[in-house]
Design an enzyme around this catalytic site. Structure first.
Site, PDB file in Angstrom:
ATOM      1  CB  THR A   1      -0.911   0.042   1.249  1.00  0.00           C
ATOM      2  OG1 THR A   1      -0.086   0.237   2.403  1.00  0.00           O
ATOM      3  CG2 THR A   1      -1.704  -1.238   1.413  1.00  0.00           C
TER       4      THR A   1
ATOM      5  CB  ILE B 294       8.331  -0.211   8.241  1.00  0.00           C
ATOM      6  CG1 ILE B 294       7.814  -0.852   9.544  1.00  0.00           C
ATOM      7  CG2 ILE B 294       8.278   1.318   8.302  1.00  0.00           C
ATOM      8  CD1 ILE B 294       6.351  -0.608   9.863  1.00  0.00           C
ATOM      9  CE  LYS B 295       5.743   0.995  -0.845  1.00  0.00           C
ATOM     10  NZ  LYS B 295       4.467   0.990  -1.575  1.00  0.00           N
ATOM     11  CG  LEU B 296      11.353   2.928   6.094  1.00  0.00           C
ATOM     12  CD1 LEU B 296      12.628   2.205   6.526  1.00  0.00           C
ATOM     13  CD2 LEU B 296      10.922   3.936   7.147  1.00  0.00           C
TER      14      LEU B 296
ATOM     15  CB  ALA C 248       1.995  -0.129   6.585  1.00  0.00           C
TER      16      ALA C 248
END
Ligand code: G3P
Length: 216
Positions: A27, A82-84, A56
């Protein structure tokens, strides 16, 4: 090769999961905004449908803020990744989360050097955006080829997650290159099974069968 769905739409995720071929979901803030619902509630529901990495994305731009968001998001479910963003702050957050055993996905990657940094920082996934490179007259798939070569040269375990996929050809090229994961919209996922000769063949078999099925 792993198939992820690039959406926050629950109906699409349920349909893709029902095929038994869905390995994860990605997402981003734009995809979540399209659904007009609470981000955490949507993520929780997605984690209940798909047993695989669910990306996310954080929206902070500084490492401290990213880590705060990451810790909060990671509490939702063990599969949250965790999308960074690909910035120095994102890389620093990635390094720290790697040391804490939290899965990460470095996104908005447009160069092989950015991908090398992601691998060195311990990212679980790196997300190069092929469609957006194609949009600016640069062959996105060349980047995938370069990243896969670099990662193989050094044995990095970071997985290449091909993103901004716009056609089944992107999926084909990614598979030929040997990318680990493709994340795609539901429309592309559906197109993968389609071939007009398959439809014509089924129609012909059924018509022929109709001619003989009642013979004794
Ligand atoms: O996975 C990234 C993707 O959501 C971006 O796709 O089509 O907006 O470039 P697109």
């Amino acid at each position: 090769m792993k198939f992820f769905l690039d959406t926050a739409n629950i109906d699409e995720i349920k349909l893709a999961a029902a095929t038994g071929l869905l390995d994860g979901v990605t997402t981003n803030p734009s995809l979540v905004a399209k659904e007009k619902r609470n981000f955490r509630a949507a993520l929780k529901e997605i984690c209940g449908i798909v047993n695989g990495p669910i990306s996310a994305e954080v929206v902070s731009l500084d490492t401290k803020g990213m880590l705060k968001e990451a810790k909060d998001l990671a509490k939702i479910h063990e599969n949250i990744t965790i999308k960074l963003p690909m910035t120095w702050d994102g890389l620093k957050a990635c390094r720290e989360l790697y040391q804490e055993g939290v899965k990460t996905n470095l996104t908005l990657v447009f160069s092989p050097m950015q991908a090398l940094l992601a691998a060195k920082a311990g990212a679980t996934f790196v997300s190069p955006f092929v469609g957006r490179l194609d949009d600016v007259s640069t062959t996105g798939m060349d980047l995938i080829e370069q990243i896969v070569t670099i990662y193989e040269n050094y044995g990095y375990s970071t997985e290449v997650l091909v993103a901004s996929v716009r056609s089944p050809i992107h999926v084909l090229d990614a598979a030929l290159i040997g990318a680990h994961v493709v994340t795609m919209p539901w429309g592309i996922f559906q197109q993968l099974v389609k071939h007009p000769l398959t439809d014509i063949g089924i129609d012909r078999f059924l018509k022929d069968w109709d001619k003989v099925k009642n013979l004794k």
